[in-house]
Design an enzyme around this catalytic site. Structure first.
Site, PDB file in Angstrom:
ATOM      1  N   GLY A 127       0.822  -1.206   0.000  1.00  0.00           N
ATOM      2  CA  GLY A 127       0.000   0.000   0.000  1.00  0.00           C
ATOM      3  C   GLY A 127       0.850   1.248   0.000  1.00  0.00           C
ATOM      4  O   GLY A 127       1.914   1.270  -0.624  1.00  0.00           O
TER       5      GLY A 127
ATOM      6  N   GLY B 195       1.303   4.308   5.269  1.00  0.00           N
ATOM      7  CA  GLY B 195       0.761   3.139   5.978  1.00  0.00           C
ATOM      8  C   GLY B 195       1.849   2.131   6.280  1.00  0.00           C
ATOM      9  O   GLY B 195       1.988   1.652   7.424  1.00  0.00           O
ATOM     10  N   GLY B 196       2.650   1.795   5.270  1.00  0.00           N
ATOM     11  CA  GLY B 196       3.704   0.783   5.454  1.00  0.00           C
ATOM     12  C   GLY B 196       4.722   1.202   6.487  1.00  0.00           C
ATOM     13  O   GLY B 196       5.155   0.403   7.318  1.00  0.00           O
TER      14      GLY B 196
ATOM     15  N   GLU C 122       5.596  -3.354   1.139  1.00  0.00           N
ATOM     16  CA  GLU C 122       5.869  -2.933  -0.230  1.00  0.00           C
ATOM     17  C   GLU C 122       5.122  -1.631  -0.419  1.00  0.00           C
ATOM     18  O   GLU C 122       3.905  -1.597  -0.345  1.00  0.00           O
ATOM     19  CB  GLU C 122       5.382  -4.018  -1.195  1.00  0.00           C
ATOM     20  CG  GLU C 122       5.884  -3.805  -2.601  1.00  0.00           C
ATOM     21  CD  GLU C 122       4.790  -3.925  -3.609  1.00  0.00           C
ATOM     22  OE1 GLU C 122       4.234  -5.015  -3.779  1.00  0.00           O
ATOM     23  OE2 GLU C 122       4.479  -2.893  -4.235  1.00  0.00           O
TER      24      GLU C 122
ATOM     25  N   CYS D 241       1.830  -0.624  -8.663  1.00  0.00           N
ATOM     26  CA  CYS D 241       3.048  -0.210  -7.954  1.00  0.00           C
ATOM     27  C   CYS D 241       4.225  -0.129  -8.917  1.00  0.00           C
ATOM     28  O   CYS D 241       5.246   0.466  -8.602  1.00  0.00           O
ATOM     29  CB  CYS D 241       3.346  -1.160  -6.815  1.00  0.00           C
ATOM     30  SG  CYS D 241       3.254  -2.872  -7.287  1.00  0.00           S
TER      31      CYS D 241
HETATM   32  P1  NAP Z   1      -3.055   2.429   2.410  1.00  0.00           P
HETATM   33  O1  NAP Z   1      -3.715   3.714   2.722  1.00  0.00           O
HETATM   34  O2  NAP Z   1      -1.623   2.321   2.737  1.00  0.00           O
HETATM   35  O3  NAP Z   1      -3.871   1.279   3.181  1.00  0.00           O
HETATM   36  C1  NAP Z   1      -3.508  -0.087   3.120  1.00  0.00           C
HETATM   37  C2  NAP Z   1      -3.982  -0.785   4.384  1.00  0.00           C
HETATM   38  O4  NAP Z   1      -3.160  -0.375   5.485  1.00  0.00           O
HETATM   39  C3  NAP Z   1      -5.409  -0.453   4.779  1.00  0.00           C
HETATM   40  O5  NAP Z   1      -6.002  -1.609   5.319  1.00  0.00           O
HETATM   41  C4  NAP Z   1      -5.240   0.628   5.831  1.00  0.00           C
HETATM   42  O6  NAP Z   1      -6.229   0.676   6.817  1.00  0.00           O
HETATM   43  C5  NAP Z   1      -3.965   0.199   6.508  1.00  0.00           C
HETATM   44  N1  NAP Z   1      -3.255   1.363   7.068  1.00  0.00           N
HETATM   45  C6  NAP Z   1      -2.815   2.440   6.355  1.00  0.00           C
HETATM   46  N2  NAP Z   1      -2.190   3.297   7.180  1.00  0.00           N
HETATM   47  C7  NAP Z   1      -2.232   2.746   8.429  1.00  0.00           C
HETATM   48  C8  NAP Z   1      -1.755   3.164   9.703  1.00  0.00           C
HETATM   49  N3  NAP Z   1      -1.115   4.323   9.845  1.00  0.00           N
HETATM   50  N4  NAP Z   1      -1.987   2.354  10.741  1.00  0.00           N
HETATM   51  C9  NAP Z   1      -2.653   1.178  10.594  1.00  0.00           C
HETATM   52  N5  NAP Z   1      -3.131   0.746   9.424  1.00  0.00           N
HETATM   53  C10 NAP Z   1      -2.921   1.511   8.344  1.00  0.00           C
HETATM   54  O7  NAP Z   1      -3.202   2.059   0.897  1.00  0.00           O
HETATM   55  P2  NAP Z   1      -4.449   2.134  -0.106  1.00  0.00           P
HETATM   56  O8  NAP Z   1      -5.719   2.395   0.610  1.00  0.00           O
HETATM   57  O9  NAP Z   1      -4.353   0.913  -0.884  1.00  0.00           O
HETATM   58  O10 NAP Z   1      -4.124   3.348  -1.054  1.00  0.00           O
HETATM   59  C11 NAP Z   1      -3.827   4.630  -0.602  1.00  0.00           C
HETATM   60  C12 NAP Z   1      -2.621   5.152  -1.358  1.00  0.00           C
HETATM   61  O11 NAP Z   1      -1.567   4.200  -1.281  1.00  0.00           O
HETATM   62  C13 NAP Z   1      -2.819   5.334  -2.828  1.00  0.00           C
HETATM   63  O12 NAP Z   1      -3.402   6.563  -3.144  1.00  0.00           O
HETATM   64  C14 NAP Z   1      -1.427   5.209  -3.343  1.00  0.00           C
HETATM   65  O13 NAP Z   1      -0.751   6.423  -3.224  1.00  0.00           O
HETATM   66  C15 NAP Z   1      -0.785   4.216  -2.446  1.00  0.00           C
HETATM   67  N6  NAP Z   1      -0.712   2.837  -2.991  1.00  0.00           N
HETATM   68  C16 NAP Z   1       0.452   2.410  -3.431  1.00  0.00           C
HETATM   69  C17 NAP Z   1       0.561   1.124  -3.918  1.00  0.00           C
HETATM   70  C18 NAP Z   1       1.854   0.616  -4.385  1.00  0.00           C
HETATM   71  O14 NAP Z   1       1.942  -0.556  -4.675  1.00  0.00           O
HETATM   72  N7  NAP Z   1       2.862   1.427  -4.474  1.00  0.00           N
HETATM   73  C19 NAP Z   1      -0.529   0.261  -3.926  1.00  0.00           C
HETATM   74  C20 NAP Z   1      -1.740   0.732  -3.454  1.00  0.00           C
HETATM   75  C21 NAP Z   1      -1.800   2.031  -2.972  1.00  0.00           C
HETATM   76  P3  NAP Z   1      -7.677   1.341   6.568  1.00  0.00           P
HETATM   77  O15 NAP Z   1      -8.549   0.166   6.363  1.00  0.00           O
HETATM   78  O16 NAP Z   1      -8.037   2.040   7.812  1.00  0.00           O
HETATM   79  O17 NAP Z   1      -7.574   2.239   5.395  1.00  0.00           O
END
Ligand code: NAP
Length: 496
Positions: free
Chosen positions: A207, A211-212, A231, A268
């Site tokens: 993600g 978050g990561g 990742e 990604c």
């Molecule tokens: P995300 O916001 O990182 O969320 C992924 C998971 O992690 C979700 O279940 C989220 O919980 C959890 N999470 C995120 N931040 C957290 C924290 N601080 N503490 C605990 N849990 C946390 O990713 P996304 O929703 O897939 O996409 C958001 C952004 O991520 C996109 O706009 C993009 O920029 C990026 N992204 C990058 C890739 C890549 O491969 N590079 C892939 C997907 C997304 P919740 O259920 O509460 O949201």
């Protein structure tokens, strides 16, 4: 349909059950683990139509893309099951005793053993292949670890269906309760509680960087720190070398227009940065790329949050000094759609502005106009770690730029020549990982059966009688696996 968030006491109970299940599942044979994984693949296939309809509703991804992704998920489960049984990932090493040596050398044998319960955070952009029954789950199960999945809220119903398939397979295989669990949590609290729980032994995450990194920090600050395989973002730079662009501008531009906009750029491995040398050849390339992009219709993004983040991050990037809009789609976009966009900036402005090095997740790419080859090298040396880098280059370009090739190799986990970074083959030689901040541990891959090793650790047995050793390390080699015996790779039993 909304799902109820797991309470903290439910999370505690789930983690305690996982810890108990770990004692049983971690000792099960490789064949039994593989049987479970193949059963999951079968259960997913049996509910294919429902999975596809649900995922289409939740993610707005088209049916062919989702069908391909489901096939890939089933393939991952089956092929990692094969790898589990083949046992190469165990890295079995045996050095037999040499009693006559002074001092005597004892019998020493080593293999990888399961870490214990693994918490998995699925990716929003891969509802099947990198979510509930995806690569991290398959790798952890192959390694002998129970899995606890935190469903991604953007495809909660799809996640629930996949979890049901895993539970059904676990029931049919007679596995203990706790081998797999699935929770929903609408805030960060549930995920944090899973990672903080003392029974958790590792985390798989795909993600955002924020978050990561947040989960990595929580895991590092535990009383007993654990590893988080995150990742995260990558802008996957593409280096456009001079002779290649002079000779094949049209082919390269068309190839890249398609790659940048594939699945609304939500990969990604999306090529977010194109690095070329300023001049008429690059100008010609940009004309073709721009006109291709103008004709590509915007498509729906995964969820409103990702669409909003794309709009905001793109606007911020375009507002930076010296950034110019090259082209964008001619078609009016709906609220959820991401408009394909190309911008450009000169090398000096790029090098001095870290904001332009950040991922804009969506169908956007920034072209860097370098003054000369030295500046292209400076850009390569300046960038942060990446999942992939690509060189679009003729053999002469490669010969002319040895330092650039070295610099690019140090930057990434996968170095592509004359192709596109989107599309990650599932095979043993794949590396889907890269130096920080692309991932939190560049030594490991999240694609391919080598990913199993993330969820195992070495255990060395010194001086143990054959009858008490695990089958993997017994003299007779009853599992018929490859082992390194006294520095020789062999499947032969040890006879003396
Ligand atoms: P995300 O916001 O990182 O969320 C992924 C998971 O992690 C979700 O279940 C989220 O919980 C959890 N999470 C995120 N931040 C957290 C924290 N601080 N503490 C605990 N849990 C946390 O990713 P996304 O929703 O897939 O996409 C958001 C952004 O991520 C996109 O706009 C993009 O920029 C990026 N992204 C990058 C890739 C890549 O491969 N590079 C892939 C997907 C997304 P919740 O259920 O509460 O949201």
């Amino acid at each position: 349909m909304g799902f109820q968030d797991a309470s903290l006491s439910e999370i505690n109970q789930i983690m305690e059950q996982a810890a108990l299940a770990s004692q049983v599942y971690g000792k099960m044979s490789l064949i039994s683990r593989a049987g479970f994984m193949r059963a999951i693949a079968g259960e997913l296939d049996a509910i294919r139509e429902t999975l596809l309809i649900t995922a289409m509703e939740e993610t707005h991804l088209p049916q062919p893309r989702l069908n391909g992704e489901l096939n890939r998920t089933i393939y991952q489960l089956n092929s990692y099951a094969d790898a589990c049984v083949a046992g190469n990932w165990l890295e079995a090493r045996i050095d037999t005793a040499i009693p006559e040596k002074m001092p005597p050398k004892p019998d020493i044998r080593k293999m990888l053993v399961p870490l214990g319960p693994v918490v998995v955070f699925g990716a929003s952009n891969f509802p099947f292949a990198y979510s509930t029954a995806g690569g991290d789950t398959a790798c952890a199960l192959a390694a002998g670890c129970p899995v606890i999945v935190k469903a991604h809220p953007a495809h909660a119903r799809t996640s629930e269906l996949a979890a049901g398939a895993i539970m059904a397979a676990a029931g049919k295989c007679g596995l203990p309760k706790g081998v797999f669990a699935h929770i929903h949590s609408s805030g960060f609290e549930g995920g944090r509680a899973l990672v903080s729980h003392p029974a958790a032994r590792a985390v798989g995450f795909t993600g955002s960087f924020s978050g990561g990194k947040a989960l990595f920090d929580i895991a590092s600050q535990r009383k007993e720190p654990i590893t988080v395989f995150s990742e995260m973002g990558s802008i996957n730079p593409v280096f456009l070398l001079s002779e290649k662009i002079r000779q094949e501008a049209e082919v390269v531009a068309k190839m890249y227009a398609a790659s940048i906009t594939l699945s609304a750029g939500q990969f990604c491995t999306n090529p977010g940065l194109l690095v070329g040398i300023d001049g008429p050849d690059l100008e010609h390339f940009l004309d073709i790329l721009g006109s291709e992009i103008q004709h590509i219709k915007p498509s729906s993004m995964l969820h409103p949050g990702i669409a909003a983040a794309y709009r905001e991050k793109k606007a911020l990037a375009l507002s930076q000094q010296e950034v110019r809009l090259v082209a964008q789609s001619d078609t009016q976009a709906e609220a959820l759609e991401g408009i394909p966009t190309i911008a450009s900036v000169h090398g000096d402005a790029f090098l001095s502005n870290p904001l332009l090095h950040q991922e804009v997740f969506g169908p956007y790419s920034l072209v860097i106009r370098c003054r000369n080859q030295e500046q292209m090298l400076a850009v390569a040396r300046h960038l942060e770690g990446q999942l992939t880098c690509t060189a679009m280059a003729t053999p002469q370009d490669i010969r002319d730029n040895p330092q650039l090739m070295d610099a690019i190799g140090q930057l990434c986990g996968r170095f592509i020549l004359n192709g596109v970074p989107t599309g990650v083959e599932v095979c043993l030689s794949m590396h889907h990982g890269g130096p920080y901040p692309a991932t939190t541990d560049s030594r490991y891959t999240s694609v391919g059966a080598d990913g199993i090793k993330r969820f195992a650790r070495p255990l060395c047995f010194q001086n143990w009688d054959d009858q008490f050793l695990p089958d993997e390390l017994k003299n007779a080699n009853p599992l018929g696996i490859w082992r390194t015996v006294n520095d020789q790779l062999t499947k032969e039993p040890i006879t003396s």
